[in-house]
Motif scaffolding. Structure first.
Motif, PDB file in Angstrom:
ATOM      1  N   TYR A   1       0.813  -1.235  -0.120  1.00  0.00           N
ATOM      2  CA  TYR A   1       0.064   0.005   0.122  1.00  0.00           C
ATOM      3  C   TYR A   1       0.674   1.353   0.034  1.00  0.00           C
ATOM      4  O   TYR A   1       0.665   2.097   1.029  1.00  0.00           O
TER       5      TYR A   1
ATOM      6  N   ILE B   1      -8.630  -2.661  -8.270  1.00  0.00           N
ATOM      7  CA  ILE B   1      -9.080  -4.366  -8.355  1.00  0.00           C
ATOM      8  C   ILE B   1     -10.550  -4.236  -7.675  1.00  0.00           C
ATOM      9  O   ILE B   1     -11.297  -5.142  -8.068  1.00  0.00           O
TER      10      ILE B   1
ATOM     11  N   SER C   1     -12.688  -7.278   5.025  1.00  0.00           N
ATOM     12  CA  SER C   1     -11.991  -8.609   5.247  1.00  0.00           C
ATOM     13  C   SER C   1     -10.461  -8.592   5.277  1.00  0.00           C
ATOM     14  O   SER C   1      -9.732  -9.509   5.159  1.00  0.00           O
ATOM     15  N   THR C   2      -9.988  -7.428   5.776  1.00  0.00           N
ATOM     16  CA  THR C   2      -8.633  -7.367   6.193  1.00  0.00           C
ATOM     17  C   THR C   2      -8.163  -8.188   7.271  1.00  0.00           C
ATOM     18  O   THR C   2      -6.921  -8.470   7.147  1.00  0.00           O
TER      19      THR C   2
ATOM     20  N   ASN D   1      -6.314 -10.872   6.149  1.00  0.00           N
ATOM     21  CA  ASN D   1      -4.983 -11.116   5.703  1.00  0.00           C
ATOM     22  C   ASN D   1      -3.983 -11.242   7.196  1.00  0.00           C
ATOM     23  O   ASN D   1      -2.820 -11.410   6.979  1.00  0.00           O
TER      24      ASN D   1
ATOM     25  N   TYR E   1      -8.698 -13.449  -7.442  1.00  0.00           N
ATOM     26  CA  TYR E   1      -7.487 -13.009  -7.192  1.00  0.00           C
ATOM     27  C   TYR E   1      -6.486 -13.057  -8.566  1.00  0.00           C
ATOM     28  O   TYR E   1      -5.334 -13.164  -8.609  1.00  0.00           O
TER      29      TYR E   1
ATOM     30  N   THR F   1      -4.440  -7.464 -10.400  1.00  0.00           N
ATOM     31  CA  THR F   1      -3.876  -8.200  -9.166  1.00  0.00           C
ATOM     32  C   THR F   1      -2.442  -8.562  -9.398  1.00  0.00           C
ATOM     33  O   THR F   1      -1.752  -8.267  -8.420  1.00  0.00           O
TER      34      THR F   1
ATOM     35  N   PHE G   1      -0.507  -5.163  -8.868  1.00  0.00           N
ATOM     36  CA  PHE G   1      -0.766  -4.896  -7.333  1.00  0.00           C
ATOM     37  C   PHE G   1       0.576  -5.615  -6.974  1.00  0.00           C
ATOM     38  O   PHE G   1       1.085  -5.250  -5.922  1.00  0.00           O
TER      39      PHE G   1
ATOM     40  N   MET H   1      -0.886 -15.579  -2.325  1.00  0.00           N
ATOM     41  CA  MET H   1      -0.413 -14.787  -3.421  1.00  0.00           C
ATOM     42  C   MET H   1       1.021 -14.895  -3.264  1.00  0.00           C
ATOM     43  O   MET H   1       1.606 -14.788  -2.045  1.00  0.00           O
TER      44      MET H   1
ATOM     45  N   GLU I   1       1.353 -12.604   0.386  1.00  0.00           N
ATOM     46  CA  GLU I   1      -0.111 -12.650   0.918  1.00  0.00           C
ATOM     47  C   GLU I   1      -0.893 -13.805   1.152  1.00  0.00           C
ATOM     48  O   GLU I   1      -0.781 -14.735   0.251  1.00  0.00           O
TER      49      GLU I   1
ATOM     50  N   SER J   1      -4.975 -14.606   2.413  1.00  0.00           N
ATOM     51  CA  SER J   1      -6.438 -13.939   2.398  1.00  0.00           C
ATOM     52  C   SER J   1      -7.164 -15.288   2.975  1.00  0.00           C
ATOM     53  O   SER J   1      -7.905 -15.964   2.123  1.00  0.00           O
TER      54      SER J   1
HETATM   55  C1  AVI Z   1      -7.245  -5.902   1.570  1.00  0.00           C
HETATM   56  N1  AVI Z   1      -7.504  -7.429   1.644  1.00  0.00           N
HETATM   57  C2  AVI Z   1      -8.708  -8.003   2.042  1.00  0.00           C
HETATM   58  C3  AVI Z   1      -7.370  -7.800   0.152  1.00  0.00           C
HETATM   59  C4  AVI Z   1      -7.772  -9.304   0.126  1.00  0.00           C
HETATM   60  O1  AVI Z   1      -8.869  -9.876  -0.626  1.00  0.00           O
HETATM   61  O2  AVI Z   1      -7.156 -10.220   0.868  1.00  0.00           O
HETATM   62  C5  AVI Z   1      -5.906  -7.718  -0.588  1.00  0.00           C
HETATM   63  C6  AVI Z   1      -6.071  -8.084  -1.933  1.00  0.00           C
HETATM   64  N2  AVI Z   1      -5.147  -9.014  -2.544  1.00  0.00           N
HETATM   65  C7  AVI Z   1      -5.398  -9.133  -3.699  1.00  0.00           C
HETATM   66  N3  AVI Z   1      -6.480  -8.666  -4.051  1.00  0.00           N
HETATM   67  C8  AVI Z   1      -6.758  -7.930  -3.060  1.00  0.00           C
END
Ligand code: AVI
Length: 321
Positions: free
Chosen positions: A39, A50, A164-165, A168, A208, A215, A218, A254, A282, A284
């Motif tokens: 970010y 996205i 839905s952070t 993560n 995703y 994505t 990103f 990810m 990441e 999720s």
């Molecule tokens: C911020 N977060 C909840 C997003 C998620 O879906 O986990 C971040 C994200 N990563 C890829 N697309 C969106």
């Protein structure tokens, strides 16, 4: 009592902290980078883009729930709360609640300073009655320093954590975060939280792996950021975006995968990547309504209300203490 309507507190993390996290992640046997590094300005813009894609259902679904149930949610919470939003981004979702909820003060917290400043200005123009105390802070490092400005008539503290952070966070970290929220809001306080639900993995996979490649961009932006801010020499073209649903762990993962063996230079260190080696950027996590209620209960909250969309894709919960 008179207060300035908009305040700003700057606790932007030092560059040295970022370097340390990046180095320790990339030097570990299973390479990883912390998702908060997504970010910067560009990353925040990409994330917003996205959220507009047809595949990424969470944002529009959560917005739909907030729109449909704003009055019911506001009634459940009650007026005049001190509303704290960690990771507030563009403060888009809270706007759906402000008129009905009428908080005494809104406290957005975000790591991206420019983004925060822009959204606070826009909020001030749209909601001229609203008191805002914005904080540029890495909330993942702690929520303790949140001190609301002296606004008369404020009732309880409520944390708003949409998007839905929480997904993560690793499950243990999610529990620790919920416990920190509980101690921040204290008895009588509450938590309004958006949580993505378990569903058909194909739907998750598409969310995703959007067709426009946003994505992907990103994910790769993290390498551009490390180059720009920490003077590394990543060639982002030599990594590809890889995202998939891992059903055993109930999470989207990810990764950035190295195309070929390569060496990267960063702050005097040489980082070696094997062909096909992954940098895990990441997770999720996805929950069922029951799983999340149990987590919140374990953190000390009382189980309260929840709201879903018709397709049962996404959930919003309110828990109090
Ligand atoms: C911020 N977060 C909840 C997003 C998620 O879906 O986990 C971040 C994200 N990563 C890829 N697309 C969106």
């Amino acid at each position: 009592m008179t207060v300035r309507r908009i305040r700003f507190t700057d606790r932007e993390p030092a560059q040295a902290d970022i370097l340390e996290e990046v180095l320790s992640g990339l030097l570990s046997p299973k390479k990883r980078l912390p998702p908060k590094l997504f970010y910067d300005k560009r990353g925040s813009e990409l994330f917003e883009a996205i959220c507009e894609t047809p595949e990424y259902y969470p944002t529009r679904t959560e917005i739909g729930i907030l729109r449909d149930y704003a009055a019911e949610i506001a009634e459940t919470i009650g007026r005049n709360c001190i509303l704290v939003e960690p990771g507030s981004g563009n403060s888009q979702k809270v706007q759906l609640l402000l008129e009905t909820l009428r908080p005494a003060v809104y406290m957005p917290m975000d790591i991206s300073k420019d983004h925060l400043k822009t959204s606070v200005q826009a909020l001030g123009a749209t909601f001229p009655w609203l008191h805002v105390h914005a904080m540029c802070v890495d909330y993942s490092a702690g929520l303790e320093p949140v001190e609301p400005p002296p606004v008369s008539g404020a009732s309880k503290k409520v944390v708003f954590f949409p998007g839905s952070t929480i997904g993560n966070f690793e499950p243990g970290d999610a529990l620790a975060f919920l416990r920190r929220v509980a101690s921040l809001v204290g008895p009588g306080g509450g938590l309004l939280i958006g949580v993505d639900l378990k569903k058909d993995p194909t739907v998750l996979h598409q969310a995703y792996n959007d067709a426009q490649g946003l994505t992907r961009e990103f994910n790769l932006n993290m390498l551009h950021r490390i180059n720009a801010e920490l003077d590394a020499d990543f060639d982002p073209g030599r990594f590809y975006h890889y995202a998939f649903y891992n059903p055993r762990e109930s999470r989207i993962e990810m990764h950035l995968i190295s195309r070929g063996a390569q060496e990267i230079h960063l702050a005097g260190a040489v980082l070696r990547f094997a062909d096909g080696e992954s940098v895990h950027t990441e997770n999720s996590y996805k929950y069922t309504v029951e799983e999340f209620r149990k987590l919140a209960r374990t953190a000390g909250f009382r189980v309260g209300s929840h709201w879903l969309d018709d397709g049962k894709l996404f959930s919003i919960h309110y828990f109090d203490l």
